[in-house]
Design a protein around this motif. Sequence first.
Motif, PDB file in Angstrom:
ATOM      1  N   UNK A 163       0.757  -1.112  -0.053  1.00  0.00           N
ATOM      2  CA  UNK A 163       0.079   0.077  -0.118  1.00  0.00           C
ATOM      3  C   UNK A 163       0.754   1.347  -0.129  1.00  0.00           C
ATOM      4  N   UNK A 164       0.333   2.467  -0.485  1.00  0.00           N
ATOM      5  CA  UNK A 164       1.063   3.510  -0.699  1.00  0.00           C
ATOM      6  C   UNK A 164       0.315   4.677   0.023  1.00  0.00           C
ATOM      7  N   UNK A 165       0.817   5.405   0.846  1.00  0.00           N
ATOM      8  CA  UNK A 165      -0.042   6.473   1.811  1.00  0.00           C
ATOM      9  C   UNK A 165      -0.727   7.506   0.730  1.00  0.00           C
ATOM     10  N   UNK A 166      -1.786   7.528   1.217  1.00  0.00           N
ATOM     11  CA  UNK A 166      -2.613   8.676   0.534  1.00  0.00           C
ATOM     12  C   UNK A 166      -3.157   8.107  -1.039  1.00  0.00           C
ATOM     13  N   UNK A 167      -2.593   6.931  -1.225  1.00  0.00           N
ATOM     14  CA  UNK A 167      -3.096   6.176  -2.501  1.00  0.00           C
ATOM     15  C   UNK A 167      -4.022   5.387  -2.671  1.00  0.00           C
ATOM     16  N   UNK A 168      -4.466   4.869  -3.735  1.00  0.00           N
ATOM     17  CA  UNK A 168      -5.508   3.723  -3.941  1.00  0.00           C
ATOM     18  C   UNK A 168      -5.056   2.397  -4.536  1.00  0.00           C
ATOM     19  N   UNK A 169      -5.405   1.209  -3.932  1.00  0.00           N
ATOM     20  CA  UNK A 169      -4.817  -0.078  -4.218  1.00  0.00           C
ATOM     21  C   UNK A 169      -5.974  -1.012  -4.673  1.00  0.00           C
ATOM     22  N   UNK A 217     -14.319 -11.685  -6.171  1.00  0.00           N
ATOM     23  CA  UNK A 217     -14.759 -10.176  -6.122  1.00  0.00           C
ATOM     24  C   UNK A 217     -13.586  -9.324  -6.324  1.00  0.00           C
ATOM     25  N   UNK A 218     -13.774  -7.984  -5.902  1.00  0.00           N
ATOM     26  CA  UNK A 218     -12.569  -7.054  -6.019  1.00  0.00           C
ATOM     27  C   UNK A 218     -12.760  -5.960  -4.746  1.00  0.00           C
ATOM     28  N   UNK A 219     -12.022  -5.544  -4.370  1.00  0.00           N
ATOM     29  CA  UNK A 219     -11.703  -4.648  -3.384  1.00  0.00           C
ATOM     30  C   UNK A 219     -10.835  -3.507  -3.669  1.00  0.00           C
ATOM     31  N   UNK A 220     -11.193  -2.239  -3.465  1.00  0.00           N
ATOM     32  CA  UNK A 220     -10.294  -1.104  -3.419  1.00  0.00           C
ATOM     33  C   UNK A 220      -9.894  -0.256  -2.108  1.00  0.00           C
ATOM     34  N   UNK A 221      -8.766  -0.424  -1.906  1.00  0.00           N
ATOM     35  CA  UNK A 221      -8.168   0.237  -0.648  1.00  0.00           C
ATOM     36  C   UNK A 221      -7.519   1.464  -0.794  1.00  0.00           C
ATOM     37  N   UNK A 222      -7.878   2.290   0.263  1.00  0.00           N
ATOM     38  CA  UNK A 222      -7.419   3.859   0.575  1.00  0.00           C
ATOM     39  C   UNK A 222      -6.618   3.632   1.786  1.00  0.00           C
ATOM     40  N   UNK A 223      -5.284   3.762   1.800  1.00  0.00           N
ATOM     41  CA  UNK A 223      -4.330   3.608   3.037  1.00  0.00           C
ATOM     42  C   UNK A 223      -4.109   5.019   3.445  1.00  0.00           C
ATOM     43  N   UNK A 257      -6.983   4.622   9.076  1.00  0.00           N
ATOM     44  CA  UNK A 257      -6.001   3.889   8.347  1.00  0.00           C
ATOM     45  C   UNK A 257      -6.264   3.152   7.076  1.00  0.00           C
ATOM     46  N   UNK A 258      -7.515   2.505   7.180  1.00  0.00           N
ATOM     47  CA  UNK A 258      -7.777   1.891   5.854  1.00  0.00           C
ATOM     48  C   UNK A 258      -9.379   1.843   5.553  1.00  0.00           C
ATOM     49  N   UNK A 259      -9.597   2.276   4.428  1.00  0.00           N
ATOM     50  CA  UNK A 259     -11.104   2.261   3.847  1.00  0.00           C
ATOM     51  C   UNK A 259     -11.117   1.677   2.777  1.00  0.00           C
ATOM     52  N   UNK A 260     -11.977   0.589   2.838  1.00  0.00           N
ATOM     53  CA  UNK A 260     -12.249  -0.432   1.812  1.00  0.00           C
ATOM     54  C   UNK A 260     -13.678  -0.305   0.951  1.00  0.00           C
TER      55      UNK A 260
END
Length: 310
Positions: A174-180, A188-194, A208-211
């Motif tokens: 994960x990259x801080x401030x980025x979306x993975x 299925x699929x998951x988008x993470x904002x760290x 910390x984490x939003x999915x």
Amino acid sequence: MNGKNLRMPARRLATVATATALAAGPAVLAAAGPAYATGDEGRASAVVLRTGLDVSLLNKTVNVPLAVSLNEVQAPESAEKSTLTAQLNGVDGGKPFSVLSAEVASSKATVADGKAEGYTNLAHAKVHVPGLPLLSLIEVGQVTSKATCEAGKTPTASSNLLGDVTVLGKKVTLTAGGTTKVEVPGVGDVRLDYSKTETASRTAAATALELKISVNPLKLNVADVQGTLTLAEATCETPDAPAQEADPSTGPSTAPGTGSAGDVKPQGESADDGLAETGGSSMTPYIAGGAVALLVVGGGAVALTRRTRG
């Protein structure tokens, strides 16, 4: 006559000084009293887990909203929680379904002494959603979030991640401030904002984490899960500065010899300082002395003339 005229300014100055002291008295007392501040005492909050998911079962014939929060605390009154599991009923054949389990799951919110702070710590945690009882939606080593708002200072917000992160069985970086984005065919699929942080003049927030989740295993429509999930969130709002008492030493003074307007000059000061406000001059003593000498000489001359005539 001259002597009386010279003393009159001193009497007038004494009267002015007394009136000035009486007028200044109430102002001095008011300045020496305490100053009180009233207003917003500040706020803080923290939560380990929050979900906003829609769960559809049996080809969408049953819809179950999955709204769960774990260890959610708020202040002004200080609060702290450390529950390690979150469960949901009614989605797994009537048996309790574990949404989150962790070795450490704590949240704390405090407001005191002009400072508001929210803090969350989550370690060795696993999150599950219906339809995936054996496969974790996400696993984390440790995540923390902290938001601090202190009177007179700029609010701060930060999130930290330690250890590995696994999403749907895949390790991710994960990259801080980025979306993975993580995609698993047939699952299925998951988008993470760290490390999402926001700061303003009086507020701060850290997540910390939003999915964002879209899970439908093998497209069987046994459990279709859509929505968002938040891990380790902290917020704060700056309180007003604590009340300060006024320092009496900084207020106006009426003590003798401080040089304030209307004060009577003590003896020994230069004559021009004491007579400047009455229209007198520094030459006045010399003029008065000269006048006395002329009177003495004139009186002697008159006496001599009378004797001569006699």
